[in-house]
Design a protein around this motif. Sequence first.
Motif, PDB file in Angstrom:
ATOM      1  N   VAL A 172       0.902  -1.063   0.020  1.00  0.00           N
ATOM      2  CA  VAL A 172       0.092   0.072   0.020  1.00  0.00           C
ATOM      3  C   VAL A 172       1.002   1.251  -0.060  1.00  0.00           C
ATOM      4  O   VAL A 172       0.678   2.008  -0.928  1.00  0.00           O
ATOM      5  N   ILE A 173       1.695   1.455   0.727  1.00  0.00           N
ATOM      6  CA  ILE A 173       2.759   2.567   0.868  1.00  0.00           C
ATOM      7  C   ILE A 173       3.502   2.482  -0.379  1.00  0.00           C
ATOM      8  O   ILE A 173       3.679   3.590  -0.987  1.00  0.00           O
ATOM      9  N   GLY A 174       4.042   1.551  -0.978  1.00  0.00           N
ATOM     10  CA  GLY A 174       4.760   1.616  -2.319  1.00  0.00           C
ATOM     11  C   GLY A 174       3.730   1.986  -3.288  1.00  0.00           C
ATOM     12  O   GLY A 174       4.359   2.791  -4.205  1.00  0.00           O
ATOM     13  N   THR A 175       2.492   1.498  -3.512  1.00  0.00           N
ATOM     14  CA  THR A 175       1.783   2.085  -4.626  1.00  0.00           C
ATOM     15  C   THR A 175       1.453   3.513  -4.166  1.00  0.00           C
ATOM     16  O   THR A 175       1.440   4.375  -5.451  1.00  0.00           O
ATOM     17  N   GLY A 176       1.322   3.918  -3.141  1.00  0.00           N
ATOM     18  CA  GLY A 176       0.686   5.234  -2.817  1.00  0.00           C
ATOM     19  C   GLY A 176       2.005   6.287  -3.263  1.00  0.00           C
ATOM     20  O   GLY A 176       1.773   7.413  -3.802  1.00  0.00           O
ATOM     21  N   ILE A 177       3.281   5.879  -3.002  1.00  0.00           N
ATOM     22  CA  ILE A 177       4.234   6.945  -3.333  1.00  0.00           C
ATOM     23  C   ILE A 177       4.474   6.878  -4.702  1.00  0.00           C
ATOM     24  O   ILE A 177       4.939   7.859  -5.153  1.00  0.00           O
ATOM     25  N   ALA A 178       4.580   5.621  -5.334  1.00  0.00           N
ATOM     26  CA  ALA A 178       4.473   5.543  -6.802  1.00  0.00           C
ATOM     27  C   ALA A 178       3.553   6.679  -7.399  1.00  0.00           C
ATOM     28  O   ALA A 178       3.685   7.025  -8.487  1.00  0.00           O
ATOM     29  N   VAL A 179       2.372   6.292  -6.905  1.00  0.00           N
ATOM     30  CA  VAL A 179       1.362   7.191  -7.643  1.00  0.00           C
ATOM     31  C   VAL A 179       1.751   8.738  -7.436  1.00  0.00           C
ATOM     32  O   VAL A 179       1.419   9.524  -8.395  1.00  0.00           O
ATOM     33  N   LEU A 180       2.250   8.767  -6.234  1.00  0.00           N
ATOM     34  CA  LEU A 180       2.479  10.520  -6.102  1.00  0.00           C
ATOM     35  C   LEU A 180       3.562  10.782  -6.931  1.00  0.00           C
ATOM     36  O   LEU A 180       3.611  11.920  -7.534  1.00  0.00           O
ATOM     37  N   ALA A 181       4.786   9.915  -7.115  1.00  0.00           N
ATOM     38  CA  ALA A 181       5.827  10.365  -7.926  1.00  0.00           C
ATOM     39  C   ALA A 181       5.412  10.594  -9.617  1.00  0.00           C
ATOM     40  O   ALA A 181       5.997  11.426 -10.103  1.00  0.00           O
ATOM     41  N   PHE A 182       4.703   9.427  -9.999  1.00  0.00           N
ATOM     42  CA  PHE A 182       4.437   9.373 -11.206  1.00  0.00           C
ATOM     43  C   PHE A 182       3.275  10.729 -11.956  1.00  0.00           C
ATOM     44  O   PHE A 182       3.292  10.766 -12.924  1.00  0.00           O
ATOM     45  N   SER A 183       2.783  10.874 -10.923  1.00  0.00           N
ATOM     46  CA  SER A 183       1.604  11.908 -11.116  1.00  0.00           C
ATOM     47  C   SER A 183       2.160  13.321 -11.201  1.00  0.00           C
ATOM     48  O   SER A 183       1.203  14.286 -11.459  1.00  0.00           O
TER      49      SER A 183
END
Length: 73
Positions: A56-67
């Motif tokens: 969950v944390i990895g997915t959230g950070i990835a979404v923030l980074a790529f968006s």
Amino acid sequence: MTVATWFGIGAVVVALWGITIAVFNRWAQSIGGDQLMNGKPLTPRFVRVIGVFLAVIGTGIAVLAFSGVLPEG
């Protein structure tokens, strides 16, 4: 490649590792030992919770980074 992109790639790796731990928790428990440093046993549920947390944390950070929410610094 920007810093945010590298950060996002790292977050995806963490998310994939978390999914691996959550799905194959018996395997993850076998390579990590069967008890904590204080001697308490690691239960499969606890190992699965760790995996879900990482996913969950990895997915959230990835979404923030790529968006584009994280700065491009």
